[in-house]
Design an enzyme around this catalytic site. Sequence first.
Site, mmCIF file in Angstrom:
data_model
loop_
_atom_site.group_PDB
_atom_site.id
_atom_site.type_symbol
_atom_site.label_atom_id
_atom_site.label_comp_id
_atom_site.label_asym_id
_atom_site.label_seq_id
_atom_site.Cartn_x
_atom_site.Cartn_y
_atom_site.Cartn_z
ATOM 1 N N GLU A 87 0.826 -1.209 0.000
ATOM 2 C CA GLU A 87 0.000 0.000 0.000
ATOM 3 C C GLU A 87 0.861 1.259 0.000
ATOM 4 O OE1 GLU A 87 -3.820 -0.678 2.569
ATOM 5 O OE2 GLU A 87 -2.248 -1.958 3.375
ATOM 6 N N ALA A 114 -3.653 -15.124 3.566
ATOM 7 C CA ALA A 114 -4.000 -15.810 2.318
ATOM 8 C C ALA A 114 -2.703 -15.931 1.526
ATOM 9 C CB ALA A 114 -5.016 -14.983 1.544
ATOM 10 N N MET A 212 2.040 -11.581 0.602
ATOM 11 C CA MET A 212 2.517 -10.194 0.687
ATOM 12 C C MET A 212 2.411 -9.636 2.105
ATOM 13 S SD MET A 212 0.576 -8.889 -2.742
ATOM 14 C CE MET A 212 0.479 -9.953 -4.211
ATOM 15 N N HIS A 248 -7.999 -11.616 -7.384
ATOM 16 C CA HIS A 248 -8.209 -11.346 -5.961
ATOM 17 C C HIS A 248 -9.566 -11.866 -5.478
ATOM 18 C CE1 HIS A 248 -7.786 -9.492 -2.055
ATOM 19 N NE2 HIS A 248 -8.896 -8.792 -2.223
HETATM 20 N N1 HPA Z 1 0.667 -14.560 -4.530
HETATM 21 C C1 HPA Z 1 0.907 -13.593 -3.627
HETATM 22 N N2 HPA Z 1 0.087 -13.295 -2.650
HETATM 23 C C2 HPA Z 1 -1.051 -14.000 -2.555
HETATM 24 C C3 HPA Z 1 -1.376 -15.025 -3.444
HETATM 25 C C4 HPA Z 1 -0.464 -15.320 -4.496
HETATM 26 O O1 HPA Z 1 -0.679 -16.214 -5.339
HETATM 27 N N3 HPA Z 1 -2.588 -15.526 -3.077
HETATM 28 C C5 HPA Z 1 -2.960 -14.832 -1.968
HETATM 29 N N4 HPA Z 1 -2.035 -13.911 -1.647
#
Ligand code: HPA
Length: 273
Positions: A87, A114, A212, A248
Amino acid sequence: MSGEFERVQAAAAYVKTRISEAPDIAITLGSGLGGFASRVEQAAVVPYGEIPGWPPAGVVGHAGRLVAGRVRGRRVVVLSGRSHFYEGHPMATVVFGTRVVASLGARTLILTNAAGGINTSFSQGGLMVIDDHLNLMGTNPLVGPNDDRFGPRFPDMSEVYSRRLRIVADRAAERIGLALSHGVYVGLHGPSYETPAEIRYLRSIGGDAVGMSTVAEAIAARHMGVEVLGISCITNMAAGVLPAPLDHSEVMATGQRVRGAFIALIEEIVAAA
Ligand code: HPA
């Protein structure tokens, strides 16, 4: 001195006026995993915007509030929404919430996220205990003058993710009949997803999942002597593993789909941590 310690203390002092008891366990919720916050009993909800010095949380899927109370009788504080490096925030902002919950007294931090599955034995919707990480964010939250009140200049990182808590997680999963994998989380700057070549590279250097977040918070927590557990929800297979492009909304949808299993696991871990 940067004044960061004072900013963190001021935020913690404000939060203390809003919650009834000091937390033992802090839990940071990742994208699509916010449902756990609703499981907190006797909940005191503090929107981040009310906390002095707290950075705004912007991303869809991040509620932006601190929830303190009890889960299975344990005193917890839940961070629903986090600041991300992508960000454009400075690292001090990214780890601000982590430092505040540590300052409130939490000695255990459960970081959830995630992540994309690099390891081809993983599948979408699976949960992974983070055994270790690769910090490829291009920087470190501890860059700059060290404030010894947070921790030492050169903190040990030989066991960022507590062996004890990883065993607690395995036993918790066993009790509720949930399959858990283990692996190395790679933290990248983002915000673009990776290329297939980058994923092949990350696999070759030992990465199992990519995301990330988490890495900076884990480092800042260890700096302060907090015991850390990391759990990734494999919301999608990483770029190039499957023929479809990444999206996303898929990340969020998978988070929703595994919501029940994820909540059950974190509750079971909290009870035993
Ligand atoms: N890459 C990076 N960050 C993520 C991913 C991904 O495939 N899936 C969820 N966050």
